[in-house]
Write a protein that holds these residues in place. Structure first.
Motif, PDB file in Angstrom:
ATOM      1  N   ARG A 168       0.813  -1.221   0.000  1.00 17.43           N
ATOM      2  CA  ARG A 168       0.000   0.000   0.000  1.00 17.43           C
ATOM      3  C   ARG A 168       0.851   1.278   0.000  1.00 17.43           C
ATOM      4  NH1 ARG A 168      -5.353  -0.002   1.472  1.00 17.43           N
ATOM      5  NH2 ARG A 168      -6.292  -2.030   1.966  1.00 17.43           N
ATOM      6  N   ASP A 169       0.294   2.312  -0.627  1.00 18.61           N
ATOM      7  CA  ASP A 169       0.973   3.610  -0.645  1.00 18.61           C
ATOM      8  C   ASP A 169       1.102   4.187   0.759  1.00 18.61           C
ATOM      9  OD1 ASP A 169       1.190   3.452  -3.381  1.00 18.61           O
ATOM     10  OD2 ASP A 169      -0.532   4.746  -3.792  1.00 18.61           O
ATOM     11  N   GLU A 170       0.078   4.001   1.603  1.00 19.60           N
ATOM     12  CA  GLU A 170       0.142   4.575   2.940  1.00 19.60           C
ATOM     13  C   GLU A 170       1.236   3.937   3.790  1.00 19.60           C
ATOM     14  OE1 GLU A 170      -3.933   2.373   2.860  1.00 19.60           O
ATOM     15  OE2 GLU A 170      -2.554   3.317   1.423  1.00 19.60           O
ATOM     16  N   TRP A 171       1.531   2.660   3.526  1.00 25.54           N
ATOM     17  CA  TRP A 171       2.637   2.015   4.239  1.00 25.54           C
ATOM     18  C   TRP A 171       3.970   2.613   3.796  1.00 25.54           C
ATOM     19  CZ3 TRP A 171       0.566  -3.555   2.903  1.00 25.54           C
ATOM     20  CH2 TRP A 171      -0.609  -3.784   3.637  1.00 25.54           C
ATOM     21  N   LEU A 172       4.076   2.902   2.505  1.00 21.00           N
ATOM     22  CA  LEU A 172       5.291   3.534   1.988  1.00 21.00           C
ATOM     23  C   LEU A 172       5.474   4.916   2.604  1.00 21.00           C
ATOM     24  CD1 LEU A 172       7.687   3.768   0.037  1.00 21.00           C
ATOM     25  CD2 LEU A 172       6.075   4.546  -1.719  1.00 21.00           C
ATOM     26  N   ALA A 173       4.404   5.707   2.637  1.00 22.39           N
ATOM     27  CA  ALA A 173       4.489   7.047   3.222  1.00 22.39           C
ATOM     28  C   ALA A 173       4.901   6.972   4.682  1.00 22.39           C
ATOM     29  CB  ALA A 173       3.138   7.763   3.093  1.00 22.39           C
ATOM     30  N   SER A 174       4.346   6.019   5.414  1.00 20.24           N
ATOM     31  CA  SER A 174       4.690   5.856   6.825  1.00 20.24           C
ATOM     32  C   SER A 174       6.157   5.481   6.984  1.00 20.24           C
ATOM     33  CB  SER A 174       3.795   4.783   7.451  1.00 20.24           C
ATOM     34  OG  SER A 174       4.126   4.572   8.804  1.00 20.24           O
ATOM     35  N   ALA A 175       6.638   4.563   6.137  1.00 20.50           N
ATOM     36  CA  ALA A 175       8.038   4.142   6.220  1.00 20.50           C
ATOM     37  C   ALA A 175       8.985   5.299   5.922  1.00 20.50           C
ATOM     38  CB  ALA A 175       8.295   2.993   5.244  1.00 20.50           C
ATOM     39  N   LEU A 176       8.664   6.099   4.899  1.00 21.42           N
ATOM     40  CA  LEU A 176       9.532   7.220   4.539  1.00 21.42           C
ATOM     41  C   LEU A 176       9.535   8.297   5.623  1.00 21.42           C
ATOM     42  CD1 LEU A 176       8.736   7.560   0.732  1.00 21.42           C
ATOM     43  CD2 LEU A 176      10.780   6.600   1.792  1.00 21.42           C
ATOM     44  N   CYS A 177       8.383   8.539   6.239  1.00 19.93           N
ATOM     45  CA  CYS A 177       8.326   9.523   7.320  1.00 19.93           C
ATOM     46  C   CYS A 177       9.139   9.049   8.521  1.00 19.93           C
ATOM     47  CB  CYS A 177       6.880   9.777   7.728  1.00 19.93           C
ATOM     48  SG  CYS A 177       5.972  10.811   6.557  1.00 19.93           S
ATOM     49  N   LEU A 178       9.057   7.765   8.824  1.00 22.60           N
ATOM     50  CA  LEU A 178       9.856   7.219   9.922  1.00 22.60           C
ATOM     51  C   LEU A 178      11.348   7.307   9.588  1.00 22.60           C
ATOM     52  CD1 LEU A 178       7.800   4.054  10.972  1.00 22.60           C
ATOM     53  CD2 LEU A 178       8.113   6.160  12.288  1.00 22.60           C
ATOM     54  N   PHE A 179      11.689   7.066   8.329  1.00 20.72           N
ATOM     55  CA  PHE A 179      13.092   7.171   7.917  1.00 20.72           C
ATOM     56  C   PHE A 179      13.602   8.598   8.102  1.00 20.72           C
ATOM     57  CE2 PHE A 179      16.402   8.015   4.791  1.00 20.72           C
ATOM     58  CZ  PHE A 179      17.299   6.985   5.050  1.00 20.72           C
ATOM     59  N   ASP A 180      12.796   9.582   7.707  1.00 20.03           N
ATOM     60  CA  ASP A 180      13.197  10.976   7.867  1.00 20.03           C
ATOM     61  C   ASP A 180      13.360  11.338   9.338  1.00 20.03           C
ATOM     62  OD1 ASP A 180      13.291  11.461   5.166  1.00 20.03           O
ATOM     63  OD2 ASP A 180      11.281  12.318   5.050  1.00 20.03           O
ATOM     64  N   ARG A 181      12.411  10.912  10.164  1.00 23.03           N
ATOM     65  CA  ARG A 181      12.504  11.200  11.593  1.00 23.03           C
ATOM     66  C   ARG A 181      13.738  10.550  12.202  1.00 23.03           C
ATOM     67  NH1 ARG A 181       7.415   9.288  14.545  1.00 23.03           N
ATOM     68  NH2 ARG A 181       8.683  10.028  16.297  1.00 23.03           N
ATOM     69  N   LEU A 182      14.035   9.327  11.779  1.00 28.96           N
ATOM     70  CA  LEU A 182      15.215   8.626  12.285  1.00 28.96           C
ATOM     71  C   LEU A 182      16.494   9.341  11.864  1.00 28.96           C
ATOM     72  CD1 LEU A 182      16.339   6.164  13.770  1.00 28.96           C
ATOM     73  CD2 LEU A 182      16.239   4.910  11.612  1.00 28.96           C
ATOM     74  N   SER A 183      16.516   9.846  10.628  1.00 31.09           N
ATOM     75  CA  SER A 183      17.692  10.569  10.138  1.00 31.09           C
ATOM     76  C   SER A 183      17.926  11.842  10.933  1.00 31.09           C
ATOM     77  CB  SER A 183      17.515  10.916   8.659  1.00 31.09           C
ATOM     78  OG  SER A 183      17.370   9.744   7.875  1.00 31.09           O
ATOM     79  N   MET A 184      16.847  12.460  11.414  1.00 29.14           N
ATOM     80  CA  MET A 184      16.974  13.676  12.201  1.00 29.14           C
ATOM     81  C   MET A 184      17.307  13.378  13.663  1.00 29.14           C
ATOM     82  SD  MET A 184      13.796  15.800  10.548  1.00 29.14           S
ATOM     83  CE  MET A 184      13.526  15.701   8.778  1.00 29.14           C
ATOM     84  N   ALA A 185      16.975  12.167  14.094  1.00 25.72           N
ATOM     85  CA  ALA A 185      17.270  11.782  15.476  1.00 25.72           C
ATOM     86  C   ALA A 185      18.666  11.197  15.628  1.00 25.72           C
ATOM     87  CB  ALA A 185      16.240  10.772  15.979  1.00 25.72           C
ATOM     88  N   ALA A 239      19.815  -1.570   6.443  1.00 26.31           N
ATOM     89  CA  ALA A 239      19.139  -2.085   7.644  1.00 26.31           C
ATOM     90  C   ALA A 239      18.189  -1.064   8.249  1.00 26.31           C
ATOM     91  CB  ALA A 239      20.168  -2.549   8.675  1.00 26.31           C
ATOM     92  N   PRO A 240      18.587   0.219   8.412  1.00 21.45           N
ATOM     93  CA  PRO A 240      17.637   1.208   8.932  1.00 21.45           C
ATOM     94  C   PRO A 240      16.412   1.390   8.039  1.00 21.45           C
ATOM     95  CG  PRO A 240      19.870   2.033   9.121  1.00 21.45           C
ATOM     96  CD  PRO A 240      19.947   0.782   8.306  1.00 21.45           C
ATOM     97  N   SER A 241      16.613   1.363   6.713  1.00 24.17           N
ATOM     98  CA  SER A 241      15.487   1.507   5.790  1.00 24.17           C
ATOM     99  C   SER A 241      14.519   0.348   5.936  1.00 24.17           C
ATOM    100  CB  SER A 241      15.997   1.565   4.342  1.00 24.17           C
ATOM    101  OG  SER A 241      16.880   2.638   4.154  1.00 24.17           O
ATOM    102  N   LEU A 242      15.047  -0.853   6.042  1.00 25.61           N
ATOM    103  CA  LEU A 242      14.201  -2.025   6.217  1.00 25.61           C
ATOM    104  C   LEU A 242      13.561  -2.040   7.597  1.00 25.61           C
ATOM    105  CD1 LEU A 242      16.480  -4.712   4.528  1.00 25.61           C
ATOM    106  CD2 LEU A 242      14.357  -3.740   3.621  1.00 25.61           C
ATOM    107  N   ALA A 243      14.271  -1.499   8.592  1.00 25.89           N
ATOM    108  CA  ALA A 243      13.735  -1.462   9.956  1.00 25.89           C
ATOM    109  C   ALA A 243      12.501  -0.571  10.044  1.00 25.89           C
ATOM    110  CB  ALA A 243      14.815  -0.969  10.929  1.00 25.89           C
ATOM    111  N   VAL A 244      12.570   0.631   9.457  1.00 32.60           N
ATOM    112  CA  VAL A 244      11.405   1.523   9.500  1.00 32.60           C
ATOM    113  C   VAL A 244      10.281   0.974   8.619  1.00 32.60           C
ATOM    114  CG1 VAL A 244      12.752   3.583  10.065  1.00 32.60           C
ATOM    115  CG2 VAL A 244      12.345   3.011   7.671  1.00 32.60           C
ATOM    116  N   THR A 245      10.653   0.261   7.550  1.00 32.68           N
ATOM    117  CA  THR A 245       9.635  -0.391   6.724  1.00 32.68           C
ATOM    118  C   THR A 245       8.912  -1.460   7.529  1.00 32.68           C
ATOM    119  OG1 THR A 245      10.882  -0.002   4.684  1.00 32.68           O
ATOM    120  CG2 THR A 245       9.251  -1.772   4.647  1.00 32.68           C
ATOM    121  N   LEU A 246       9.662  -2.236   8.287  1.00 28.88           N
ATOM    122  CA  LEU A 246       9.070  -3.264   9.137  1.00 28.88           C
ATOM    123  C   LEU A 246       8.106  -2.647  10.142  1.00 28.88           C
ATOM    124  CD1 LEU A 246       8.903  -6.184  10.179  1.00 28.88           C
ATOM    125  CD2 LEU A 246      10.963  -5.734  11.529  1.00 28.88           C
TER     126      LEU A 246
END
Length: 222
Positions: free
Chosen positions: A80-97, A111-118
């Motif tokens: 789903r597109d909404e899962w992709l959007a959620s994963a990318l937002c988590l990735f951005d937040r993680l990059s800022m943290a 690994a971080p990309s797959l982790a936020v996707t999970l």
């Protein structure tokens, strides 16, 4: 922009100016529900901006590669597109943290990309919908069934949870846009543009998989 410039002249910091501008726009167009979504999103990301992302040592090209790769893999896996959007937002937040020198990125961004996707898939209830285990889905995205990769993803997810203060279930821009779609459809109809091709009313199949007699009407944007 003029409103923000005036606020800066009065000594207001950028976050406060942004919040006031959001409030003005949302009160005019979004209604209380959209305002609530934005408030929740801001509460979870109090210090996030492109400047923070860059100051942490991350780069625009590296993010673009992650976005392109995840988008391609989600499409291939039929996710789903909404899962992709959620994963990318988590990735951005993680990059800022976590700065680029953090242990989180010691072996690259896979690994971080797959982790936020999970995490995004778990939050979205993907396991029930896909009738597949999350390990199988992640390994399919990575095209790697090595158990070591799976262990590194689990480790990265646990580390990400701590860095994000265990605050994952927050609205994404996709959620806010989807909330706005029904309002836009109604406003277009009231303005006499019911045949506007940008917005159409469609019949979505029911969850039970029935035919048109069990379908429910929904609005969608093209």
């Amino acid at each position: 922009q003029q409103q923000q410039q005036q606020q800066h002249k009065r000594g207001k910091d950028p976050p406060a100016a942004d919040e006031e501008l959001d409030k003005a726009v949302l009160e005019e167009h979004g209604g209380p529900q959209v305002s609530s979504l934005v408030a929740l999103a801001r509460a979870a990301r109090p210090a996030t901006s492109w400047q923070v992302y860059l100051s942490n040592g991350h780069t625009a090209p590296s993010r673009s590669r992650v976005v392109e790769w995840l988008t391609t893999q989600f499409e291939k896996q039929g996710l789903r597109d909404e899962w992709l959007a959620s994963a990318l937002c988590l990735f951005d937040r993680l990059s800022m943290a976590a700065s680029s020198s953090s242990l989180m990125w010691s072996r690259g961004s896979l690994a971080p990309s797959l982790a936020v996707t999970l995490s995004a898939l778990k939050l979205g209830g993907a396991e029930t919908e896909l009738e597949r285990g999350m390990q199988e889905v992640i390994q399919a995205i990575a095209k790697n069934r090595n158990q070591q990769l799976w262990r590194s993803v689990i480790f990265a997810e646990l580390r990400a949870l701590k860095l994000l203060d265990y605050c994952l279930c927050t609205p994404t821009p996709f959620d806010i846009c989807m909330r706005l779609v029904p309002d836009i459809v109604l406003e277009a109809q009231r303005a006499g543009f019911s045949d506007w091709r940008g917005l159409q009313k469609l019949l979505a199949p029911s969850c039970s998989g029935g035919g048109s007699s069990n379908s429910s009407s929904s609005s969608s944007s093209n």
